[in-house]
Design an enzyme around this catalytic site. Structure first.
Site, PDB file in Angstrom:
ATOM      1  N   ASN A  13       0.909  -1.219   0.018  1.00  0.00           N
ATOM      2  CA  ASN A  13      -0.108   0.082   0.045  1.00  0.00           C
ATOM      3  C   ASN A  13       0.912   1.254   0.097  1.00  0.00           C
ATOM      4  O   ASN A  13       1.433   1.638   0.860  1.00  0.00           O
ATOM      5  CB  ASN A  13      -0.842  -0.093   1.264  1.00  0.00           C
ATOM      6  CG  ASN A  13      -1.756   1.299   1.418  1.00  0.00           C
ATOM      7  OD1 ASN A  13      -1.796   2.212   0.517  1.00  0.00           O
ATOM      8  ND2 ASN A  13      -2.319   1.404   2.494  1.00  0.00           N
ATOM      9  N   TRP A  14       1.213   1.716  -1.125  1.00  0.00           N
ATOM     10  CA  TRP A  14       1.911   3.007  -1.312  1.00  0.00           C
ATOM     11  C   TRP A  14       1.508   4.358  -0.496  1.00  0.00           C
ATOM     12  O   TRP A  14       2.262   5.273  -0.412  1.00  0.00           O
ATOM     13  CB  TRP A  14       2.292   3.333  -2.559  1.00  0.00           C
ATOM     14  CG  TRP A  14       3.080   2.181  -3.305  1.00  0.00           C
ATOM     15  CD1 TRP A  14       3.769   1.150  -2.867  1.00  0.00           C
ATOM     16  CD2 TRP A  14       3.545   2.216  -4.738  1.00  0.00           C
ATOM     17  NE1 TRP A  14       4.446   0.501  -3.817  1.00  0.00           N
ATOM     18  CE2 TRP A  14       4.490   1.028  -4.860  1.00  0.00           C
ATOM     19  CE3 TRP A  14       3.587   3.139  -5.694  1.00  0.00           C
ATOM     20  CZ2 TRP A  14       5.239   0.928  -6.079  1.00  0.00           C
ATOM     21  CZ3 TRP A  14       4.067   2.867  -6.976  1.00  0.00           C
ATOM     22  CH2 TRP A  14       5.044   1.756  -7.174  1.00  0.00           C
ATOM     23  N   LYS A  15       0.153   4.302  -0.129  1.00  0.00           N
ATOM     24  CA  LYS A  15      -0.385   5.500   0.450  1.00  0.00           C
ATOM     25  C   LYS A  15      -0.051   6.787  -0.671  1.00  0.00           C
ATOM     26  O   LYS A  15       0.044   6.700  -1.532  1.00  0.00           O
ATOM     27  CB  LYS A  15       0.394   5.382   1.755  1.00  0.00           C
ATOM     28  CG  LYS A  15       0.036   4.463   2.760  1.00  0.00           C
ATOM     29  CD  LYS A  15       0.342   4.597   3.928  1.00  0.00           C
ATOM     30  CE  LYS A  15       0.280   3.240   4.548  1.00  0.00           C
ATOM     31  NZ  LYS A  15       0.347   3.306   6.051  1.00  0.00           N
ATOM     32  N   HIS A  98      -9.173   1.869   4.910  1.00  0.00           N
ATOM     33  CA  HIS A  98      -7.907   1.905   5.882  1.00  0.00           C
ATOM     34  C   HIS A  98      -8.124   2.941   6.912  1.00  0.00           C
ATOM     35  O   HIS A  98      -8.556   3.714   6.784  1.00  0.00           O
ATOM     36  CB  HIS A  98      -6.846   2.285   4.886  1.00  0.00           C
ATOM     37  CG  HIS A  98      -5.538   2.279   5.237  1.00  0.00           C
ATOM     38  ND1 HIS A  98      -4.838   3.185   6.204  1.00  0.00           N
ATOM     39  CD2 HIS A  98      -4.581   1.226   5.186  1.00  0.00           C
ATOM     40  CE1 HIS A  98      -3.907   2.801   6.767  1.00  0.00           C
ATOM     41  NE2 HIS A  98      -3.374   1.650   5.950  1.00  0.00           N
ATOM     42  N   GLU A 100      -6.415   5.121   7.879  1.00  0.00           N
ATOM     43  CA  GLU A 100      -6.064   6.491   7.573  1.00  0.00           C
ATOM     44  C   GLU A 100      -7.367   7.284   6.802  1.00  0.00           C
ATOM     45  O   GLU A 100      -7.596   8.486   7.290  1.00  0.00           O
ATOM     46  CB  GLU A 100      -4.847   6.779   6.746  1.00  0.00           C
ATOM     47  CG  GLU A 100      -3.582   6.397   7.486  1.00  0.00           C
ATOM     48  CD  GLU A 100      -2.490   5.672   6.814  1.00  0.00           C
ATOM     49  OE1 GLU A 100      -2.559   5.766   5.402  1.00  0.00           O
ATOM     50  OE2 GLU A 100      -1.377   5.117   7.400  1.00  0.00           O
ATOM     51  N   GLU A 170      -5.136  -4.612  10.516  1.00  0.00           N
ATOM     52  CA  GLU A 170      -4.137  -3.558  10.778  1.00  0.00           C
ATOM     53  C   GLU A 170      -4.393  -2.779  12.042  1.00  0.00           C
ATOM     54  O   GLU A 170      -5.098  -1.801  12.198  1.00  0.00           O
ATOM     55  CB  GLU A 170      -4.335  -2.633   9.575  1.00  0.00           C
ATOM     56  CG  GLU A 170      -3.954  -3.252   8.353  1.00  0.00           C
ATOM     57  CD  GLU A 170      -3.265  -2.128   7.273  1.00  0.00           C
ATOM     58  OE1 GLU A 170      -2.343  -2.495   6.749  1.00  0.00           O
ATOM     59  OE2 GLU A 170      -3.567  -1.163   7.382  1.00  0.00           O
ATOM     60  N   GLY A 176       2.852   2.615  10.680  1.00  0.00           N
ATOM     61  CA  GLY A 176       3.871   3.433  10.503  1.00  0.00           C
ATOM     62  C   GLY A 176       4.690   4.045  11.703  1.00  0.00           C
ATOM     63  O   GLY A 176       5.322   4.973  11.577  1.00  0.00           O
ATOM     64  N   SER A 216       3.635  -2.183  10.270  1.00  0.00           N
ATOM     65  CA  SER A 216       5.041  -2.269  10.226  1.00  0.00           C
ATOM     66  C   SER A 216       5.678  -3.742  10.137  1.00  0.00           C
ATOM     67  O   SER A 216       6.625  -3.924  10.771  1.00  0.00           O
ATOM     68  CB  SER A 216       5.432  -1.829  11.732  1.00  0.00           C
ATOM     69  OG  SER A 216       5.262  -0.513  12.300  1.00  0.00           O
ATOM     70  N   GLY A 237       2.948  -1.209   4.296  1.00  0.00           N
ATOM     71  CA  GLY A 237       3.151   0.044   3.898  1.00  0.00           C
ATOM     72  C   GLY A 237       4.600   0.640   3.467  1.00  0.00           C
ATOM     73  O   GLY A 237       5.181   0.363   2.285  1.00  0.00           O
ATOM     74  N   GLY A 238       5.368   1.240   4.525  1.00  0.00           N
ATOM     75  CA  GLY A 238       6.693   1.766   4.189  1.00  0.00           C
ATOM     76  C   GLY A 238       7.743   0.910   3.486  1.00  0.00           C
ATOM     77  O   GLY A 238       8.356   1.087   2.569  1.00  0.00           O
TER      78      GLY A 238
HETATM   79  P1  13P Z   1       3.389   0.461   7.582  1.00  0.00           P
HETATM   80  O1  13P Z   1       3.744  -0.783   6.920  1.00  0.00           O
HETATM   81  O2  13P Z   1       4.035   1.572   7.062  1.00  0.00           O
HETATM   82  O3  13P Z   1       3.146   0.391   9.160  1.00  0.00           O
HETATM   83  O4  13P Z   1       1.944   0.579   7.334  1.00  0.00           O
HETATM   84  C1  13P Z   1       0.737  -0.471   7.187  1.00  0.00           C
HETATM   85  C2  13P Z   1      -0.290   0.044   6.227  1.00  0.00           C
HETATM   86  O5  13P Z   1      -1.126   0.688   6.802  1.00  0.00           O
HETATM   87  C3  13P Z   1      -0.487  -0.593   5.377  1.00  0.00           C
HETATM   88  O6  13P Z   1      -1.949  -0.420   4.755  1.00  0.00           O
END
Ligand code: 13P
Length: 255
Positions: A13-15, A98, A100, A170, A176, A216, A237-238
């Protein structure tokens, strides 16, 4: 029951990261590193990167997803994107609900459900996110909340449509932050999700649904998290923004 009955899916998930040219460059770096994956590999990218990502992944084993979809088929919804639009662009998956989006954009369990139905009716595979905040965990609401969010998201989703649904557990406190759930916490959370699916669709159906862990997950902890019975992949994510790290997670899921 054998975990192997379920599809393992590693999804990035590149956000809000990467321009189209940066997306092309990152995918070109990733392709050779993940080509032998023995799991499904998906990259969920910003809307404006979709065309470049579809082009760059042609002939590869990487599938492309979007990060949101509107719940109406068309109409006066300025700035929104429909399932049909995504489908025609070659998108196969879409992230829905998500944390966020729940936190910053007014997403509710009801809109998550409507988006899930729109995605499924539009022929997309839905990656539906659920998860508790730290406060909810500390108050002891994790199981209740995960079951509630899961059942709400799946309202009016048929057992047949459920074949195109992935749930991603999640924990909000792990996103993050560098704080990962322990493998046992991830397994437990994913187990609550599966139990909710069992309550709604029966145990046999629940055993077939892919439940990912996200928060994470990285090249170092993926092996342990993915070894757990209820963890059928990851939403990353990251670490999905780094070709090498993402490929290590894909390899851990391919064992
Ligand atoms: P991180 O892997 O950066 O913690 O993000 C997880 C995430 O929100 C994937 O949707």
């Amino acid at each position: 029951m054998n975990k192997q009955v379920r599809k393992t899916v590693i999804a990035g998930n590149w956000k809000m990261n990467k321009t189209p040219s940066e997306a092309t460059a990152l995918i070109n770096e990733m392709k050779p590193l993940v080509k032998d994956a023995d799991c499904d590999v998906v990259l969920c990218v910003p809307f404006v990167d979709i065309a470049a990502a579809i082009e760059a992944t042609k002939g590869s084993n990487i599938k492309i997803g979007a990060e949101n979809v509107h719940f109406k088929a068309s109409g006066a919804y300025t700035g929104e994107i429909s399932a049909d639009m995504l489908k025609e662009c070659g998108v196969e998956y879409v992230v829905i609900g998500h944390s966020e989006r729940r936190q910053y954009f007014g997403e509710t369990d009801q809109t998550v459900n409507l988006r899930t139905l729109a995605a499924l009716n539009g022929g997309l595979k839905a990656i539906v996110c659920v998860g508790e905040t730290l406060e909810q965990r500390e108050l002891g609401y994790t199981e209740t909340l995960l079951k509630y969010q899961t059942k709400m998201a799946l309202t009016n989703v048929t057992a047949d449509q459920l074949k195109n649904v992935i749930i991603a557990y999640e924990p909000v406190w792990a996103i993050g932050t560098g704080v990962t759930a322990t493998a046992d916490q991830a397994d437990e959370g994913n187990g609550f999700v599966r139990a909710a699916i069992a309550e709604a669709y029966g145990k046999d159906v629940a055993e077939t649904v892919t439940v990912q862990y996200g928060g994470s997950m990285n090249a170092k902890n993926a092996d342990e998290l993915l070894s757990k019975y209820n963890v059928d992949g990851g939403l990353i994510g990251g670490a999905s923004l780094k070709a090498e790290d993402f490929s290590i997670i894909v390899k851990a899921a391919s064992k």
